[in-house]
Design an enzyme around this catalytic site. Structure first.
Site, PDB file in Angstrom:
ATOM      1  N   THR A  45      13.016   0.482   5.894  1.00  0.00           N
ATOM      2  CA  THR A  45      13.502  -0.831   6.297  1.00  0.00           C
ATOM      3  C   THR A  45      14.143  -1.540   5.112  1.00  0.00           C
ATOM      4  OG1 THR A  45      11.721  -0.948   7.932  1.00  0.00           O
ATOM      5  CG2 THR A  45      12.856  -3.000   7.386  1.00  0.00           C
TER       6      THR A  45
ATOM      7  N   ALA B 137       0.825  -1.213   0.000  1.00  0.00           N
ATOM      8  CA  ALA B 137       0.000   0.000   0.000  1.00  0.00           C
ATOM      9  C   ALA B 137       0.855   1.257   0.000  1.00  0.00           C
ATOM     10  CB  ALA B 137      -0.928  -0.013   1.215  1.00  0.00           C
ATOM     11  N   ASP B 138       2.000   1.218   0.697  1.00  0.00           N
ATOM     12  CA  ASP B 138       2.869   2.400   0.728  1.00  0.00           C
ATOM     13  C   ASP B 138       3.448   2.701  -0.648  1.00  0.00           C
ATOM     14  OD1 ASP B 138       4.322   0.008   0.883  1.00  0.00           O
ATOM     15  OD2 ASP B 138       5.976   0.926   1.988  1.00  0.00           O
TER      16      ASP B 138
END
Length: 250
Positions: free
Chosen positions: A128, A104-105
């Site tokens: 990350t 989604a990001d």
């Protein structure tokens, strides 16, 4: 005011929009074990006097999203809420083999990048993992690259090499490190900058166009000044995408 919440594997970025303007933002540690009650206390403390009128959320951590849903029901029960998941109207065609695999990001970054800069574009998200998301001239998400993030790479070296340890992520005096600490810093910062530059150049060659390269994510500021290919730095690109997707769905 719109509350935008981007839940990442390491950090959660929270923003409050007053119209199109980001009025305030915070970065907190993602805790997938936090309960809805704990999240209510956290968000009430962050928001203070901000009068929230809507909520927009994306998450790459399913366990955290479950409790976040419960928190929203408790704290914002009468407000419009958009959670980015399969079926949410984003306006972004996902042109990869399995569209459900797209985080989604990454879709929010695609939406915001095309809105701000047009296309083609390459979003380089330093989190990350280091993600390169490729946006077509028409605003489509056409794929990208996933690589270990800076901190993951440093953690791996520190845990697997007996004489190496974690170091502060700041630029060393020179590329040629004069100590183990500086050599590690050089590898992390200049090494990642070189990796990104190489990938951006390869993607541009594959596209046959000069795609605008946009840096975002919590660790972007470490690399932007050392990169030869990054054109823009937009720290809150994902939050902007969350604002845009809220407007499309409410």
């Amino acid at each position: 005011m719109l509350l935008a919440i981007d839940v990442g594997n390491t950090n959660t970025v929270v923003g409050v929009f007053d119209g199109d303007d980001l009025a305030d933002s915070w970065r907190v540690r993602t805790d997938p074990h936090a309960t809805a009650d704990e999240l209510v206390l956290l968000y009430r403390g962050l928001l203070g006097e901000h009068r929230i009128t809507g909520v927009s959320i994306c998450s790459t951590v399913p366990a955290a999203l479950r409790e976040l849903r419960r928190m929203v029901v408790r704290a914002f029960r009468d407000l419009p809420v958009v959670i980015v998941e399969p079926g949410t109207r984003t306006g972004v065609p996902i042109l990869i083999d399995n569209p459900k695999e797209a985080g989604a990001d990454r879709i929010m970054n695609t939406l915001a990048a095309h809105h701000l800069y047009g296309g083609p574009a390459i979003v380089v998200d330093f989190g990350t993992s280091t993600n390169l998301d490729v946006v077509s001239a028409r605003g489509e998400f056409i794929g990208g690259v996933l690589a270990p993030g800076i901190e993951i790479a440093l953690d791996a070296l520190a845990s697997r090499a007996a004489q190496l340890r974690k170091v502060e992520l700041t630029p060393p005096r020179s590329v040629i490190g004069k100590s183990t600490v500086e050599a590690l810093q050089s590898g992390m910062i200049y090494g990642v900058a070189g990796q990104v530059d190489g990938l951006v150049r390869r993607i541009r060659a594959e596209l046959g166009a000069h795609a605008t390269a946009i840096a975002t994510g919590g660790l972007a500021s470490l690399v932007v000044k050392e990169s030869e290919t990054l054109d823009r730095h937009e720290p809150h690109l994902t939050l902007i995408g969350l604002r845009l997707v809220f407007e499309k769905n409410i």
